[in-house]
Scaffold this motif. Structure first.
Motif, PDB file in Angstrom:
ATOM      1  N   THR A 100       0.831  -1.199   0.000  1.00  0.00           N
ATOM      2  CA  THR A 100       0.000   0.000   0.000  1.00  0.00           C
ATOM      3  C   THR A 100       0.864   1.246   0.000  1.00  0.00           C
ATOM      4  OG1 THR A 100      -0.135   0.264   2.402  1.00  0.00           O
ATOM      5  CG2 THR A 100      -1.714  -1.266   1.366  1.00  0.00           C
ATOM      6  N   ILE A 101       0.249   2.360  -0.333  1.00  0.00           N
ATOM      7  CA  ILE A 101       0.991   3.622  -0.288  1.00  0.00           C
ATOM      8  C   ILE A 101       1.452   3.905   1.134  1.00  0.00           C
ATOM      9  CG2 ILE A 101      -1.152   4.963  -0.112  1.00  0.00           C
ATOM     10  CD1 ILE A 101       0.296   7.255  -1.490  1.00  0.00           C
ATOM     11  N   GLY A 102       0.651   3.504   2.133  1.00  0.00           N
ATOM     12  CA  GLY A 102       1.067   3.669   3.522  1.00  0.00           C
ATOM     13  C   GLY A 102       2.320   2.871   3.827  1.00  0.00           C
ATOM     14  N   ASP A 103       2.375   1.644   3.305  1.00  0.00           N
ATOM     15  CA  ASP A 103       3.573   0.822   3.480  1.00  0.00           C
ATOM     16  C   ASP A 103       4.796   1.502   2.865  1.00  0.00           C
ATOM     17  OD1 ASP A 103       2.025  -1.204   4.629  1.00  0.00           O
ATOM     18  OD2 ASP A 103       1.731  -2.237   2.706  1.00  0.00           O
ATOM     19  N   ARG A 104       4.605   2.045   1.668  1.00  0.00           N
ATOM     20  CA  ARG A 104       5.726   2.643   0.945  1.00  0.00           C
ATOM     21  C   ARG A 104       6.230   3.903   1.647  1.00  0.00           C
ATOM     22  NH1 ARG A 104       2.293   0.590  -3.124  1.00  0.00           N
ATOM     23  NH2 ARG A 104       1.312   2.566  -3.721  1.00  0.00           N
ATOM     24  N   ARG A 107       8.211   2.834   4.892  1.00  0.00           N
ATOM     25  CA  ARG A 107       9.557   2.312   4.632  1.00  0.00           C
ATOM     26  C   ARG A 107      10.596   3.423   4.557  1.00  0.00           C
ATOM     27  NH1 ARG A 107      10.279  -2.906   2.135  1.00  0.00           N
ATOM     28  NH2 ARG A 107      11.926  -2.007   0.849  1.00  0.00           N
ATOM     29  N   GLU A 108      10.159   4.630   4.187  1.00  0.00           N
ATOM     30  CA  GLU A 108      11.069   5.777   4.107  1.00  0.00           C
ATOM     31  C   GLU A 108      11.000   6.650   5.357  1.00  0.00           C
ATOM     32  OE1 GLU A 108      13.348   6.138   1.820  1.00  0.00           O
ATOM     33  OE2 GLU A 108      12.626   4.274   0.908  1.00  0.00           O
ATOM     34  N   GLY A 109      10.315   6.159   6.381  1.00  0.00           N
ATOM     35  CA  GLY A 109      10.216   6.910   7.628  1.00  0.00           C
ATOM     36  C   GLY A 109       9.313   8.122   7.536  1.00  0.00           C
ATOM     37  N   LEU A 110       8.427   8.130   6.541  1.00  0.00           N
ATOM     38  CA  LEU A 110       7.513   9.260   6.348  1.00  0.00           C
ATOM     39  C   LEU A 110       6.233   9.034   7.127  1.00  0.00           C
ATOM     40  CD1 LEU A 110       7.990   9.710   2.501  1.00  0.00           C
ATOM     41  CD2 LEU A 110       8.692  11.339   4.257  1.00  0.00           C
ATOM     42  N   LYS A 111       5.984   9.913   8.064  1.00  0.00           N
ATOM     43  CA  LYS A 111       4.747   9.856   8.838  1.00  0.00           C
ATOM     44  C   LYS A 111       3.923  11.089   8.496  1.00  0.00           C
ATOM     45  CE  LYS A 111       6.902   7.278  12.615  1.00  0.00           C
ATOM     46  NZ  LYS A 111       7.216   7.250  14.073  1.00  0.00           N
ATOM     47  N   ARG A 112       2.912  10.885   7.689  1.00  0.00           N
ATOM     48  CA  ARG A 112       2.070  11.984   7.232  1.00  0.00           C
ATOM     49  C   ARG A 112       0.630  11.731   7.661  1.00  0.00           C
ATOM     50  NH1 ARG A 112       6.489  13.430   6.684  1.00  0.00           N
ATOM     51  NH2 ARG A 112       7.487  14.526   4.949  1.00  0.00           N
ATOM     52  N   MET A 113      -0.053  12.789   8.052  1.00  0.00           N
ATOM     53  CA  MET A 113      -1.453  12.672   8.438  1.00  0.00           C
ATOM     54  C   MET A 113      -2.341  12.439   7.210  1.00  0.00           C
ATOM     55  SD  MET A 113      -1.507  12.881  11.703  1.00  0.00           S
ATOM     56  CE  MET A 113      -3.266  13.157  12.006  1.00  0.00           C
ATOM     57  N   LEU A 114      -1.890  12.966   6.078  1.00  0.00           N
ATOM     58  CA  LEU A 114      -2.690  12.874   4.859  1.00  0.00           C
ATOM     59  C   LEU A 114      -1.762  12.522   3.703  1.00  0.00           C
ATOM     60  CD1 LEU A 114      -5.539  13.395   3.639  1.00  0.00           C
ATOM     61  CD2 LEU A 114      -4.773  15.728   3.151  1.00  0.00           C
ATOM     62  N   ILE A 115      -2.075  11.448   2.973  1.00  0.00           N
ATOM     63  CA  ILE A 115      -1.240  11.028   1.850  1.00  0.00           C
ATOM     64  C   ILE A 115      -2.116  10.682   0.652  1.00  0.00           C
ATOM     65  CG2 ILE A 115       0.651  10.202   3.280  1.00  0.00           C
ATOM     66  CD1 ILE A 115      -0.339   7.359   2.886  1.00  0.00           C
ATOM     67  N   GLY A 116      -1.529  10.727  -0.532  1.00  0.00           N
ATOM     68  CA  GLY A 116      -2.250  10.392  -1.753  1.00  0.00           C
ATOM     69  C   GLY A 116      -1.278  10.018  -2.850  1.00  0.00           C
ATOM     70  N   GLU A 117      -1.830   9.425  -3.915  1.00  0.00           N
ATOM     71  CA  GLU A 117      -0.975   8.964  -5.006  1.00  0.00           C
ATOM     72  C   GLU A 117      -1.740   8.982  -6.323  1.00  0.00           C
ATOM     73  OE1 GLU A 117       1.970   5.308  -4.934  1.00  0.00           O
ATOM     74  OE2 GLU A 117      -0.050   4.607  -5.514  1.00  0.00           O
ATOM     75  N   ASN A 118      -1.093   9.463  -7.378  1.00  0.00           N
ATOM     76  CA  ASN A 118      -1.582   9.345  -8.741  1.00  0.00           C
ATOM     77  C   ASN A 118      -0.606   8.489  -9.525  1.00  0.00           C
ATOM     78  OD1 ASN A 118      -3.846  10.968  -8.433  1.00  0.00           O
ATOM     79  ND2 ASN A 118      -2.884  12.801  -9.259  1.00  0.00           N
ATOM     80  N   GLN A 208       2.827  10.247  -8.841  1.00  0.00           N
ATOM     81  CA  GLN A 208       2.865  11.418  -7.964  1.00  0.00           C
ATOM     82  C   GLN A 208       2.524  10.972  -6.560  1.00  0.00           C
ATOM     83  OE1 GLN A 208      -0.191  13.708 -10.098  1.00  0.00           O
ATOM     84  NE2 GLN A 208       1.324  15.291 -10.481  1.00  0.00           N
ATOM     85  N   CYS A 209       3.333  11.354  -5.593  1.00  0.00           N
ATOM     86  CA  CYS A 209       3.040  11.087  -4.178  1.00  0.00           C
ATOM     87  C   CYS A 209       2.814  12.418  -3.461  1.00  0.00           C
ATOM     88  CB  CYS A 209       4.180  10.330  -3.517  1.00  0.00           C
ATOM     89  SG  CYS A 209       4.254   8.579  -3.975  1.00  0.00           S
ATOM     90  N   PHE A 210       1.661  12.522  -2.821  1.00  0.00           N
ATOM     91  CA  PHE A 210       1.277  13.739  -2.117  1.00  0.00           C
ATOM     92  C   PHE A 210       1.283  13.496  -0.619  1.00  0.00           C
ATOM     93  CE2 PHE A 210      -1.082  13.308  -6.098  1.00  0.00           C
ATOM     94  CZ  PHE A 210      -0.826  14.487  -6.749  1.00  0.00           C
ATOM     95  N   GLY A 211       1.564  14.542   0.149  1.00  0.00           N
ATOM     96  CA  GLY A 211       1.530  14.385   1.595  1.00  0.00           C
ATOM     97  C   GLY A 211       1.362  15.712   2.314  1.00  0.00           C
ATOM     98  N   SER A 212       0.927  15.582   3.539  1.00  0.00           N
ATOM     99  CA  SER A 212       0.797  16.735   4.425  1.00  0.00           C
ATOM    100  C   SER A 212       0.988  16.275   5.856  1.00  0.00           C
ATOM    101  CB  SER A 212      -0.583  17.380   4.269  1.00  0.00           C
ATOM    102  OG  SER A 212      -0.742  18.430   5.211  1.00  0.00           O
ATOM    103  N   GLU A 213       1.648  17.093   6.654  1.00  0.00           N
ATOM    104  CA  GLU A 213       1.882  16.759   8.053  1.00  0.00           C
ATOM    105  C   GLU A 213       0.754  17.248   8.944  1.00  0.00           C
ATOM    106  OE1 GLU A 213       5.699  18.311   8.982  1.00  0.00           O
ATOM    107  OE2 GLU A 213       6.774  16.842   7.766  1.00  0.00           O
ATOM    108  N   LYS A 214      -0.195  17.975   8.359  1.00  0.00           N
ATOM    109  CA  LYS A 214      -1.299  18.499   9.163  1.00  0.00           C
ATOM    110  C   LYS A 214      -2.484  17.565   9.132  1.00  0.00           C
ATOM    111  CE  LYS A 214      -0.016  23.332   8.421  1.00  0.00           C
ATOM    112  NZ  LYS A 214      -0.438  24.653   7.893  1.00  0.00           N
TER     113      LYS A 214
END
Length: 214
Positions: A100-104, A107-118, A208-214
């Protein structure tokens, strides 16, 4: 990397270059406007073109442009690579631990409240849909099947990126991600492959990978 008057004279785009060029300077770079040699694809440069053109759409609609994320670009680039290497086209990966995109992201240590992918898969030639083509012999050029033998040129870095972003913008769900005001960061990925279902024409995976920490 060597620069002469804001010109990128070698295909060596690296993440720190996002801080070297304004969008206007980037679009004028000779390297960005050159025809793509798919045997020597500068993935970083193509990914940068997708990033800058995505921000062009954000600005057009009065939204704050994305900031570039090196880590998210790595996630996007690896997913594009995995789709080619493992022969799939999906947001759900066949690679264990990266399903999943969450898994991916994790793996890079990215903790985002909101994520998306195109994701996208589109032809690497400046091809007009619906026209028949002649398949070249080894080392030859693709041409349209007509009496003039009209050559079908490969995309430039800029023309491919523009077409990929436009495909996403024409799709309501993908457009929603690009214009989501809650997303703040973006990383883009790409990889070339030969489409065995279409005469081995060069195609490109885009991510495209999108993210936000908020």
């Amino acid at each position: 990397m060597f620069f002469i008057s804001n010109s990128l004279v070698a295909q060596t785009w690296i993440p720190s270059d996002y801080n070297r060029f304004t969008p206007a300077q980037f679009f004028q770079l000779a390297a960005v406007n050159q025809t793509i040699n798919y045997k020597k694809l500068d993935r970083g440069l193509l990914q940068a073109a997708i990033f800058y053109l995505t921000n062009e759409e954000r600005i057009k609609y009065g939204l704050k442009p994305f900031t570039h994320s090196d880590a998210m670009e790595k996630v996007a680039s690896e997913h594009a690579n995995d789709m080619v290497n493992y022969n799939f086209y999906s947001h759900v990966s066949r690679v264990k631990g990266k399903e999943t995109i969450g898994d991916r992201f994790s793996r890079e240590g990215l903790k985002r409240m909101l994520i998306g992918e195109n994701i996208s898969s589109s032809i690497g030639l400046q091809y007009q849909d619906g026209r028949q083509i002649n398949i070249p012999r080894s080392g030859g050029m693709y041409t349209y099947a007509n009496s003039t033998r009209e050559v079908i040129l490969p995309h430039t870095y800029l023309s491919y990126a523009r077409e990929a972003v436009q495909l996403w913008m024409n799709s309501p769900s993908h457009r929603k991600s690009i214009l989501n005001p809650n997303f703040e960061q973006l990383g883009c990925g790409s990889q070339v492959f030969s489409n065995r279902e279409f005469f081995n024409v060069p195609y490109l995976m885009g991510v495209q990978c999108f993210g936000s920490e908020k």
